[in-house]
Design a protein around this motif. Structure first.
Motif, short mmCIF file in Angstrom:
data_model
loop_
_atom_site.label_atom_id
_atom_site.label_comp_id
_atom_site.label_asym_id
_atom_site.label_seq_id
_atom_site.Cartn_x
_atom_site.Cartn_y
_atom_site.Cartn_z
N GLY A 132 53.43 30.60 31.72
CA GLY A 132 52.52 31.00 30.66
C GLY A 132 53.12 30.84 29.27
O GLY A 132 54.12 30.16 29.07
N VAL A 133 52.48 31.51 28.33
CA VAL A 133 52.87 31.44 26.93
C VAL A 133 54.05 32.38 26.68
O VAL A 133 53.97 33.58 26.97
CB VAL A 133 51.69 31.84 26.02
CG1 VAL A 133 52.12 31.81 24.55
CG2 VAL A 133 50.50 30.93 26.27
N VAL A 134 55.14 31.84 26.17
CA VAL A 134 56.31 32.66 25.83
C VAL A 134 56.17 33.12 24.38
O VAL A 134 56.09 32.31 23.46
CB VAL A 134 57.62 31.88 26.01
CG1 VAL A 134 58.81 32.77 25.70
CG2 VAL A 134 57.73 31.32 27.43
N ILE A 135 56.14 34.44 24.19
CA ILE A 135 56.04 35.01 22.85
C ILE A 135 57.40 35.58 22.48
O ILE A 135 57.78 36.66 22.91
CB ILE A 135 54.96 36.12 22.79
CG1 ILE A 135 53.61 35.58 23.25
CG2 ILE A 135 54.86 36.69 21.38
CD1 ILE A 135 52.53 36.65 23.33
N HIS A 136 58.18 34.80 21.73
CA HIS A 136 59.42 35.33 21.18
C HIS A 136 59.04 36.39 20.15
O HIS A 136 57.91 36.42 19.66
CB HIS A 136 60.23 34.20 20.54
CG HIS A 136 60.54 33.07 21.49
ND1 HIS A 136 61.42 33.19 22.53
CD2 HIS A 136 60.05 31.81 21.55
CE1 HIS A 136 61.48 32.06 23.20
NE2 HIS A 136 60.65 31.20 22.63
N ALA A 137 59.96 37.28 19.85
CA ALA A 137 59.64 38.38 18.94
C ALA A 137 58.82 37.89 17.75
O ALA A 137 59.31 37.15 16.90
CB ALA A 137 60.93 39.04 18.46
N HIS A 141 58.29 39.95 32.82
CA HIS A 141 57.73 38.62 33.07
C HIS A 141 56.63 38.39 32.04
O HIS A 141 56.22 39.32 31.34
CB HIS A 141 57.25 38.43 34.52
CG HIS A 141 56.15 39.36 34.95
ND1 HIS A 141 55.57 39.31 36.20
CD2 HIS A 141 55.51 40.37 34.32
CE1 HIS A 141 54.64 40.23 36.30
NE2 HIS A 141 54.57 40.88 35.17
N LEU A 142 56.16 37.16 31.91
CA LEU A 142 55.34 36.81 30.75
C LEU A 142 54.02 37.58 30.66
O LEU A 142 53.57 37.87 29.54
CB LEU A 142 55.08 35.30 30.74
CG LEU A 142 56.33 34.42 30.59
CD1 LEU A 142 55.94 32.95 30.45
CD2 LEU A 142 57.18 34.85 29.38
N PRO A 143 53.35 37.91 31.77
CA PRO A 143 52.11 38.67 31.59
C PRO A 143 52.30 40.03 30.92
O PRO A 143 51.37 40.56 30.32
CB PRO A 143 51.59 38.83 33.03
CG PRO A 143 52.15 37.66 33.77
CD PRO A 143 53.52 37.46 33.17
N GLU A 153 45.71 37.22 32.18
CA GLU A 153 45.71 35.78 31.94
C GLU A 153 46.45 35.50 30.64
O GLU A 153 46.03 35.94 29.57
CB GLU A 153 44.27 35.25 31.86
CG GLU A 153 44.15 33.81 31.41
CD GLU A 153 45.03 32.86 32.23
OE1 GLU A 153 45.85 32.15 31.63
OE2 GLU A 153 44.90 32.86 33.47
N ILE A 154 47.58 34.78 30.77
CA ILE A 154 48.32 34.38 29.57
C ILE A 154 48.87 32.98 29.76
O ILE A 154 49.95 32.62 29.30
CB ILE A 154 49.42 35.40 29.22
CG1 ILE A 154 49.89 35.23 27.77
CG2 ILE A 154 50.59 35.32 30.21
CD1 ILE A 154 50.59 36.42 27.20
N ILE A 207 55.79 44.41 16.20
CA ILE A 207 56.35 43.17 16.74
C ILE A 207 55.92 43.03 18.20
O ILE A 207 56.02 43.98 18.98
CB ILE A 207 57.89 43.17 16.66
CG1 ILE A 207 58.35 43.52 15.23
CG2 ILE A 207 58.44 41.83 17.10
CD1 ILE A 207 57.90 42.56 14.16
N ALA A 208 55.44 41.85 18.56
CA ALA A 208 55.02 41.57 19.93
C ALA A 208 56.00 40.59 20.59
O ALA A 208 56.48 39.66 19.94
CB ALA A 208 53.61 40.99 19.95
N THR A 209 56.27 40.80 21.87
CA THR A 209 57.12 39.88 22.61
C THR A 209 56.88 40.03 24.11
O THR A 209 56.50 41.11 24.58
CB THR A 209 58.61 40.13 22.31
OG1 THR A 209 59.41 39.23 23.08
CG2 THR A 209 59.02 41.54 22.66
N ASN A 210 57.11 38.95 24.84
CA ASN A 210 57.15 39.00 26.31
C ASN A 210 58.35 38.23 26.83
O ASN A 210 58.44 37.94 28.03
CB ASN A 210 55.85 38.45 26.92
CG ASN A 210 55.65 36.97 26.62
OD1 ASN A 210 56.43 36.34 25.90
ND2 ASN A 210 54.59 36.40 27.19
N ASP A 211 59.27 37.90 25.95
CA ASP A 211 60.41 37.04 26.28
C ASP A 211 61.40 37.79 27.18
O ASP A 211 61.92 38.84 26.78
CB ASP A 211 61.09 36.62 24.98
CG ASP A 211 62.18 35.59 25.18
OD1 ASP A 211 62.55 35.33 26.34
OD2 ASP A 211 62.68 35.04 24.17
#
Length: 581
Positions: A216-221, A168-170, A196-197, A157-161
């Protein structure tokens, strides 16, 4: 010997041993250069080829799951070995990530972290990577487990949320469950900074962001891998479908593939370790490691003494950060009441960053080689006012909170503990790029002095621990020339123990680029302690092609032409104690 105290032990000269002869512990086997201590319960045998084989004879009297668990929990030597083994697994994960990633940020600057967790998401051990990553990753693992309670072998599972334990998003995290004999036993995770995101500015570190989506791009789980299948199409749709999409989705995909590979290496190594020791023994050993860290932190809190300590500082914009440290009987409470409210800008720090700063500061109290793990935080309760700078509302901008506010948090915590003067208090974040690429780096500075030692000069301090990209790599991969990289002599605060000096970095652009700076300690100097002097504030400069200089504030986005330069002079650390005449 642990539990036995003094024991009678035979002393055997190594040259007196014959091939096939066995020596039962306790014993000392000596030669001219070495002494081998053979503990009770161990046997040494000289083999025909001259090697000395050591056997743990205690294993013959217990199953791996039962006896192994008891040995690990009770024997401090065995616990030390187990902790090193877990750290080694995380380090090997990091080696895979670095070798397979494509971005300069991961391959050269080493802006990544890898760690091992128990089945509940508790941090067990980590490689010595980035403190602000590691302390926050447990929250991410727990959030993933809550969102996906039915994870399967082969998932990732990937996330940056930030609401899911992100910083933070990066910083994108990939979490993988580790199943042993069909049972979820452990987790492994990798967190890597994507240079860079997306976001308003190249490099995804905008100086003036006011909402999360501007960063940037928010990646929820997101189920990046299901049953071993990497969902590249779904990932690319996320990266390119946001309001401010990534400018380098190919690099993002390649680096996330590398993070999955790193996790796979961790899974394999954990399974091998479980096969050796028994899965139950390994799980109990993880608990014992965290319990040991908890006891040691509790011991250090007790040494500070019962009572209440308060310390406060402020960001350059005047937003206060205040903590009250209450200690009673080896347990503590960190109360951040009095800290300023959430800001319209991006200095807000997610709750996970507060926990990362706390676990780091508490670990610094322990002058022993123990893994930074979740047990360090067990003796301490944390209270953060909702809606404050340290617990902002969902959707708040946070890019600077991770890199700048986290640094100020550590200074305030160490100030409350009375163990160090302020360090540079910033990561001096520099990003530049155009619509095709983004590059990011952080710069070292001066460390704060302590009662027993001066501060180090020109180093990363506290919550960051990255390398700087080699000039040859930077100049070949990006349109810049490194004109100066030196120590900023005399910038550390004077004192009985002097604060460390900052550094100077000056880059010349060979093409038009957008440059962003996120830096602190440009208004408020790093404070000295116990009568020590403050370190010098940092300075940022734009140098035009005609040689003219223009001061640049701590937070700025600039459109620079080819031939212009950006010069950053980083802060020094505060001194400790009055300077001697």
């Amino acid at each position: 010997f642990p539990k036995l105290g003094r024991v009678h032990a035979r002393v055997r000269p190594c040259e007196s041993l014959r091939a096939g002869e066995r020596v039962e512990g306790p014993a000392l086997i000596v030669d001219d250069a070495t002494t081998l201590v053979l503990d009770p319960g161990f046997r040494a045998e000289l083999r025909g080829d001259g090697t000395l084989a050591i056997e743990d004879t205690r294993a013959a009297h217990a199953t791996a799951d039962e006896g192994g668990a008891a040995r690990e929990a009770d024997d401090p030597v065995a616990l030390e070995i187990a902790g090193s083994r877990f750290m080694s697994i995380a380090e090997q994960m990091g080696a895979v990530l670095r070798n397979t990633a494509v971005s300069v940020n991961i391959k050269e600057r080493l802006d990544y972290s890898c760690a091992v967790f128990d089945a509940a998401g508790g941090l067990v051990a980590n490689a010595p990577h980035i403190p602000v990553h590691l302390g926050a990753m447990s929250a991410t693992v727990r959030a993933v487990l809550a969102r996906f309670p039915a994870l399967q072998d082969g998932d990732a599972i990937a996330t940056n949320d930030p609401s899911e334990g992100g910083s933070h998003l990066p910083d994108v995290t990939v979490v993988s469950p580790v199943f042993v004999n069909g049972v979820l036993r452990f987790f492994v995770a990798s967190r890597g900074h994507q240079a860079e995101i997306g976001g308003k500015a190249p490099g995804s570190m905008p100086a003036d962001s006011q909402t999360l989506e501007e960063e940037g791009v928010v990646i929820h789980a997101f189920p990046l891998v299901r049953a071993g299948r990497f969902d590249e199409a779904g990932l690319r749709a996320l990266l390119t479908g946001a309001r401010f999409p990534s400018r380098a989705p190919d690099d993002n995909v390649a680096d996330l593939e590398a993070m999955v590979a790193a996790n796979r290496a961790g899974e394999r190594l954990l399974r091998e370790y479980a096969a050796e020791q028994g899965e139950t023994a390994l799980a109990e050993c993880m608990s014992a490691l965290q319990a040991a860290a908890s006891r040691k932190v509790s011991r250090e809190l007790a040494r500070l003494g019962d009572g209440e300590r308060e310390f406060s500082d402020a960001l350059d914009d005047g937003t206060p950060i205040r903590v009250r440290l209450r200690i009673a009987h080896g347990r503590g409470e960190l109360d951040f009441s009095g800290t300023g409210p959430a800001q319209r800008g991006n200095t807000n720090a997610p709750r996970a960053v507060v926990e990362a700063a706390a676990i780091y500061a508490l670990r610094c109290l322990v002058a022993e080689r123990i893994p930074l793990n979740g047990g360090c935080l067990a003796p301490v309760a944390i209270h953060v006012p909702p809606g404050s700078l340290l617990d902002p509302p969902p959707g708040s901008a946070v890019v600077s909170g991770n890199v700048e506010t986290s640094q100020r948090l550590v200074d305030v915590l160490l100030g409350a503990m009375g163990v160090a003067a302020a360090s540079q208090g910033t990561m001096n974040n520099l990003t530049f790029g155009d619509e095709r690429f983004g590059y990011y780096e952080t710069l070292g500075g001066g460390a704060g002095a302590t009662p027993g030692a001066p501060g180090a000069s020109a180093v990363h301090t506290h919550m960051t621990n990255t390398r700087i990209t080699d000039p040859e790599v930077l100049e070949s991969r990006t349109p810049v020339i490194v004109r100066e990289f030196s120590v900023r002599r005399g910038s550390g605060g004077a004192g009985a123990q002097r604060g460390g000096d900052g550094l100077v970095r000056e880059l010349e652009l060979t093409a038009p680029l957008v440059v962003s700076l996120l830096s602190e300690r440009r208004v408020r100097a790093p404070w000295g302690a116990a009568g020590g002097e403050p370190g010098k504030r940092g300075e940022n400069w734009r140098i035009r092609r005609d040689g003219g200089r223009e001061a640049v504030p701590g937070r700025a986005t600039l459109a620079l032409a080819a031939g212009e330069r950006i010069r950053i002079e980083t802060p020094g650390g505060g001194g400790w104690g009055p300077a001697r005449n």
